[in-house]
Write a protein that holds these residues in place. Sequence first.
Motif, PDB file in Angstrom:
ATOM      1  N   GLN A 153       1.466  -8.631  37.313  1.00  0.00           N
ATOM      2  CA  GLN A 153       1.120  -8.993  35.972  1.00  0.00           C
ATOM      3  C   GLN A 153      -0.564  -8.235  35.681  1.00  0.00           C
ATOM      4  O   GLN A 153      -0.873  -7.375  37.049  1.00  0.00           O
ATOM      5  CB  GLN A 153       1.193 -10.386  35.908  1.00  0.00           C
ATOM      6  N   LEU A 154      -1.315  -8.198  34.488  1.00  0.00           N
ATOM      7  CA  LEU A 154      -2.145  -7.631  34.389  1.00  0.00           C
ATOM      8  C   LEU A 154      -2.829  -8.700  33.816  1.00  0.00           C
ATOM      9  O   LEU A 154      -2.360  -9.287  32.753  1.00  0.00           O
ATOM     10  CB  LEU A 154      -2.231  -6.447  33.351  1.00  0.00           C
ATOM     11  N   GLU A 155      -4.319  -8.499  34.069  1.00  0.00           N
ATOM     12  CA  GLU A 155      -5.162  -9.779  33.676  1.00  0.00           C
ATOM     13  C   GLU A 155      -5.911  -9.120  32.666  1.00  0.00           C
ATOM     14  O   GLU A 155      -6.895  -8.246  33.154  1.00  0.00           O
ATOM     15  CB  GLU A 155      -6.149 -10.362  34.347  1.00  0.00           C
ATOM     16  N   ILE A 156      -6.102 -10.315  31.356  1.00  0.00           N
ATOM     17  CA  ILE A 156      -6.708  -9.114  30.452  1.00  0.00           C
ATOM     18  C   ILE A 156      -7.795 -10.016  30.499  1.00  0.00           C
ATOM     19  O   ILE A 156      -8.602 -10.719  30.732  1.00  0.00           O
ATOM     20  CB  ILE A 156      -5.693  -8.788  29.082  1.00  0.00           C
ATOM     21  N   SER A 157      -8.762  -9.170  30.078  1.00  0.00           N
ATOM     22  CA  SER A 157     -10.012  -8.811  30.300  1.00  0.00           C
ATOM     23  C   SER A 157     -11.290  -9.012  28.783  1.00  0.00           C
ATOM     24  O   SER A 157     -10.938  -8.530  27.760  1.00  0.00           O
ATOM     25  CB  SER A 157     -11.024  -7.905  30.935  1.00  0.00           C
ATOM     26  N   ILE A 158     -11.658 -10.097  28.237  1.00  0.00           N
ATOM     27  CA  ILE A 158     -12.554 -10.294  27.309  1.00  0.00           C
ATOM     28  C   ILE A 158     -13.985 -10.720  27.896  1.00  0.00           C
ATOM     29  O   ILE A 158     -14.571 -12.101  27.790  1.00  0.00           O
ATOM     30  CB  ILE A 158     -11.962 -11.670  26.182  1.00  0.00           C
ATOM     31  N   ASP A 159     -14.814  -9.994  28.096  1.00  0.00           N
ATOM     32  CA  ASP A 159     -16.069  -9.508  28.226  1.00  0.00           C
ATOM     33  C   ASP A 159     -16.687  -9.896  27.253  1.00  0.00           C
ATOM     34  O   ASP A 159     -16.786 -10.077  26.802  1.00  0.00           O
ATOM     35  CB  ASP A 159     -16.284  -8.388  29.558  1.00  0.00           C
ATOM     36  N   GLU A 160     -18.333  -9.782  27.462  1.00  0.00           N
ATOM     37  CA  GLU A 160     -18.962  -9.739  26.378  1.00  0.00           C
ATOM     38  C   GLU A 160     -19.282  -8.674  25.717  1.00  0.00           C
ATOM     39  O   GLU A 160     -20.068  -9.296  24.849  1.00  0.00           O
ATOM     40  CB  GLU A 160     -20.791 -10.847  27.061  1.00  0.00           C
ATOM     41  N   SER A 161     -18.809  -7.614  26.321  1.00  0.00           N
ATOM     42  CA  SER A 161     -19.760  -6.518  25.658  1.00  0.00           C
ATOM     43  C   SER A 161     -18.241  -6.879  23.729  1.00  0.00           C
ATOM     44  O   SER A 161     -17.201  -7.407  23.431  1.00  0.00           O
ATOM     45  CB  SER A 161     -18.941  -5.597  25.857  1.00  0.00           C
ATOM     46  N   ASP A 162     -19.132  -6.295  22.567  1.00  0.00           N
ATOM     47  CA  ASP A 162     -18.428  -5.845  21.362  1.00  0.00           C
ATOM     48  C   ASP A 162     -17.073  -5.943  21.650  1.00  0.00           C
ATOM     49  O   ASP A 162     -16.392  -5.877  21.088  1.00  0.00           O
ATOM     50  CB  ASP A 162     -19.153  -5.335  20.296  1.00  0.00           C
ATOM     51  N   GLU A 163     -17.039  -4.408  22.592  1.00  0.00           N
ATOM     52  CA  GLU A 163     -15.872  -3.785  22.538  1.00  0.00           C
ATOM     53  C   GLU A 163     -14.176  -5.013  22.859  1.00  0.00           C
ATOM     54  O   GLU A 163     -13.691  -4.992  22.314  1.00  0.00           O
ATOM     55  CB  GLU A 163     -15.574  -2.681  23.180  1.00  0.00           C
ATOM     56  N   LYS A 164     -14.857  -5.255  23.836  1.00  0.00           N
ATOM     57  CA  LYS A 164     -13.363  -6.690  24.207  1.00  0.00           C
ATOM     58  C   LYS A 164     -13.966  -7.420  23.160  1.00  0.00           C
ATOM     59  O   LYS A 164     -12.349  -8.197  22.864  1.00  0.00           O
ATOM     60  CB  LYS A 164     -13.711  -6.559  25.685  1.00  0.00           C
TER      61      LYS A 164
END
Length: 276
Positions: free
Chosen positions: A33-44
């Motif tokens: 599996q892949l762990e998706i990143s929702i970080d603090e950047s506007d992009e994510k």
Amino acid sequence: MDKINLGIYEKALPNSLSLDQKLKFAKEIGFDQLEISIDESDEKLNRLYDGTSDILKKSQVACDMRIRTMCLSGHRKYPFGSSKKEIREKSMDIMKKAIEFSDNNGIRIIQLAGYDVYYEESTADSKKYFLENLSKAVDLASKYGVILAFETMETEFMDTVEKAMHYVDIINSPYLGIYPDIGNLKNAAVKYGTDVIEDLKKGAGHIFAAHLKETNPGIYRDMKFGSGGHTEYERSIKELKNQKVAIYTGEFWDHGEENYKEIIKDSYEFLVNKLK
């Protein structure tokens, strides 16, 4: 290995790759599996608002590759415990969107960064706000059947399983638990003169997955696997397996290396050998 799932942290892959390409390559290497990143950047963070959720849902089917966990580190910038009401409101909106995103994509676990605040000073008020908003977040997650789980971090607020359990016990919900980082735990053990395994045991029954990461005292990221870190892989994994933990994610970072495919393959082999 047929009894566990090994994932790869999205940021280990070049950001220039599309989600389809990331999923296909991770599967090609052998990850489950892949762990998706929702970080603090506007992009994510914008992924939660811009339709990425539906795109990703189709990609998982097309690539025959799953995303079972989300690393939600965007709360560093918009924390539950902020002294500013507008930031706390934004933090809860991010939480709501992340839960809906996960529900749409079959993501089982959202890893929460264990911070009351990050860019502000931790205070009695920040801890109070953190707990209030955490309670709201767990109530919402339970509605969707999505698990929230704390990552053990590098700051004293929540750098051990024991500290994470303080909040898990207060909330007392099957939808809140712990997703520890065993590299961070080793740093905390050195700092406090304690033992990683004894700390992991304090979370028994509440640990849903684990990050596998290379660290050294004072160094919490950007190390390659097998590069001389002090993470106690064998002991930690043995204890986690004893607790029936079966989801593990290799956490490492891409830094634009031309030989990124070789680095990822080597990392996979390193982790598989530790998990045998």
